[in-house]
Design an enzyme around this catalytic site. Structure first.
Site, PDB file in Angstrom:
ATOM      1  N   SER A 185     -30.555  53.820 100.469  1.00 36.46           N
ATOM      2  CA  SER A 185     -30.745  55.189 100.963  1.00 36.46           C
ATOM      3  C   SER A 185     -29.868  56.368 100.485  1.00 36.46           C
ATOM      4  CB  SER A 185     -30.065  55.124 102.468  1.00 36.46           C
ATOM      5  OG  SER A 185     -29.004  54.685 102.706  1.00 36.46           O
ATOM      6  N   HIS A 213     -35.908  51.546 104.152  1.00 39.44           N
ATOM      7  CA  HIS A 213     -36.547  52.756 103.670  1.00 39.44           C
ATOM      8  C   HIS A 213     -37.851  52.442 102.764  1.00 39.44           C
ATOM      9  CE1 HIS A 213     -33.355  55.903 104.580  1.00 39.44           C
ATOM     10  NE2 HIS A 213     -32.452  54.560 104.481  1.00 39.44           N
ATOM     11  N   LYS A 244     -37.824  55.020 110.869  1.00 38.53           N
ATOM     12  CA  LYS A 244     -38.244  55.810 109.403  1.00 38.53           C
ATOM     13  C   LYS A 244     -39.711  56.172 109.476  1.00 38.53           C
ATOM     14  CE  LYS A 244     -33.632  54.703 107.716  1.00 38.53           C
ATOM     15  NZ  LYS A 244     -33.239  54.540 108.658  1.00 38.53           N
TER      16      LYS A 244
END
Length: 440
Positions: A185, A213, A244
């Protein structure tokens, strides 16, 4: 030390940085207009720090499912999963997540943080070994604290160092659980998952991959780096978050090991946390349908990431090691990072600031997360602001700011999805040829 003394120590450590401008812990968005724009301090602001990779927070079908769930089930469950907090919706979402990954079992947690905390601490117990990447997320480190297993760190993205650590454990009783991430990240780099999977097989360890992610952003079906690297069979446990690409909140652990169901009985973060509200569950389930059905979102995301990365690189900024939806600008110290972050906000661009001790190698970063929902104009405007502020602060040469490459067409774009590379002649790209989404 009293609470007041502790507070004073924190203020002393961060007070000088906060005095340079805004306090990032107190920033407030007055209105969110879309996945990529909000009102901040009374001005329209381009959002470059939301992790909203596919723009799902305003997806019409996800919104409709969430609203219908509120009407039918109310606003919350008011209980944990082992009490009154499991509805048919929760079980349906778990079945959908398991189906999405092609795995037998899925356990849904109330946050992605809790998914790491609860899965790792329950699966690695007394007498076991946890081998974690040195740059692991805070939730992984905190899970290690909750676990009674012995914790061993290996060098970031270094499969050979992992092999050396596992070799020393040969013949010792206890399970060995290797934990790595898909996309990291802070700098946006990806794990060498093929090499790590080979090491895992060689030494008979288990492998857990945090795809927080990379869910939705990598792989032909959006299943993440495990899919793109073609090592899904070697990934014993995959954890991730809904906050996300999925566009809601929550987390999960999927596996073909049916024993993962023990998490429901022994994982404290699962057992003693209120379950997710019906609206969140319904929206998340719909979002997985969208991620699977719309590879065009991933292609647009990578076009945008490539354009933004190449534009910043052309300006002369020092960036992370590879093209990624996470684009990190390295800056020469905390004070510079804070000043730059404040100046970007004043010019209508919001990014994330990341400074030591929360960053690898004590780096000071401005971290942007690109979305498929960003328009070409928004990316060009953001690059304009980076160019102007960077030149004013003498972080980049003024002549580079004058001849920056923004979002103008510059030939064929190489898009990486699912490990395959395709070309699009219609979209812009700076000429990096072989360097899209691979290590430099």
């Amino acid at each position: 030390m009293s609470i007041e003394e502790k507070a004073q120590a924190v203020q002393k450590a961060f007070g000088a940085l906060k005095a340079l401008g805004r306090d990032p812990t107190r920033l407030e968005f007055e209105e969110v207009i879309s996945p990529t724009e909000a009102i901040l301090e009374g001005r329209r602001t381009i959002l470059l720090g939301t992790n909203n990779y596919l723009g799902m927070t305003f997806d019409a079908e996800c919104l409709a499912e969430a609203k219908a769930a509120i009407d039918r089930f109310g606003t919350g469950t008011t209980g944990s999963r082992i009490a009154n907090g499991t509805y048919g919706l929760h079980k349906a979402l778990e079945a959908r997540v398991a189906s999405f990954y092609g795995k037998k079992c899925a356990v849904v947690f109330s946050t992605g943080y809790a998914a790491n905390l609860g899965s790792i601490s329950a699966l690695a117990q007394q007498g076991d070994y946890l081998l974690i990447d040195a740059d692991s997320h805070a939730s992984i480190y905190d899970a290690c604290k909750l676990s009674s297993a012995e914790v061993i760190r290996f060098r970031h993205n270094d499969a050979e160092d992992l092999a050396r650590k596992l070799a020393r454990l040969e013949g010792k009783p206890g399970d060995k659980l290797v934990v790595t991430e898909g996309i990291y990240s802070m700098l946006g780099d990806t794990a060498p998952l093929k090499e790590i999977a080979e090491v895992k097989r060689r030494y008979g360890a288990y492998l857990m991959v945090d795809e927080a992610h990379s869910l939705g952003t990598l792989g032909a079906l959006g299943r993440g780096l495990c899919e793109q690297a073609d090592v899904e069979a070697d990934c014993d446990f995959i954890v991730g978050t809904f906050s996300k690409s999925v566009g809601t909140v929550g987390g999960f652990c999927v596996s073909d090991h049916e024993g993962v169901e023990i998490l429901r009985s022994i994982s404290r973060p699962y057992m003693f946390t209120a379950s997710l509200p019906p609206a969140v569950i319904a929206a998340a389930r719909q979002s997985f349908d969208q991620i699977e059905a719309r590879p065009d979102l991933r292609e647009q995301l990578w076009r945008n990431a490539r354009t933004f990365f190449d534009g910043l690189e052309a300006l002369g900024f020092d960036l992370g090691p590879e093209v990624s939806p996470v684009v990190a600008v390295k800056l020469p110290g905390k004070e510079t990072a804070v000043r730059f972050w404040n100046a970007l906000i004043e010019n209508g661009v919001y990014t994330n600031i990341a400074i030591p001790p929360s960053t690898p190698n004590a780096l000071s970063l401005l971290r942007s997360s690109i979305s498929a929902a960003h328009t070409r104009e928004q990316i060009a405007d953001a690059l304009d602001v980076f160019a102007r502020v960077g030149a004013e602060m003498e972080l980049i040469p003024a002549n580079k700011a004058d001849r920056r490459r923004l979002a103008a067409p510059q030939g064929a774009l190489r898009i990486v999805t699912g490990g395959a590379t395709s070309k699009s002649e219609a979209e812009p790209s700076a000429p990096r040829s072989e360097k899209a989404a691979v290590k430099r």
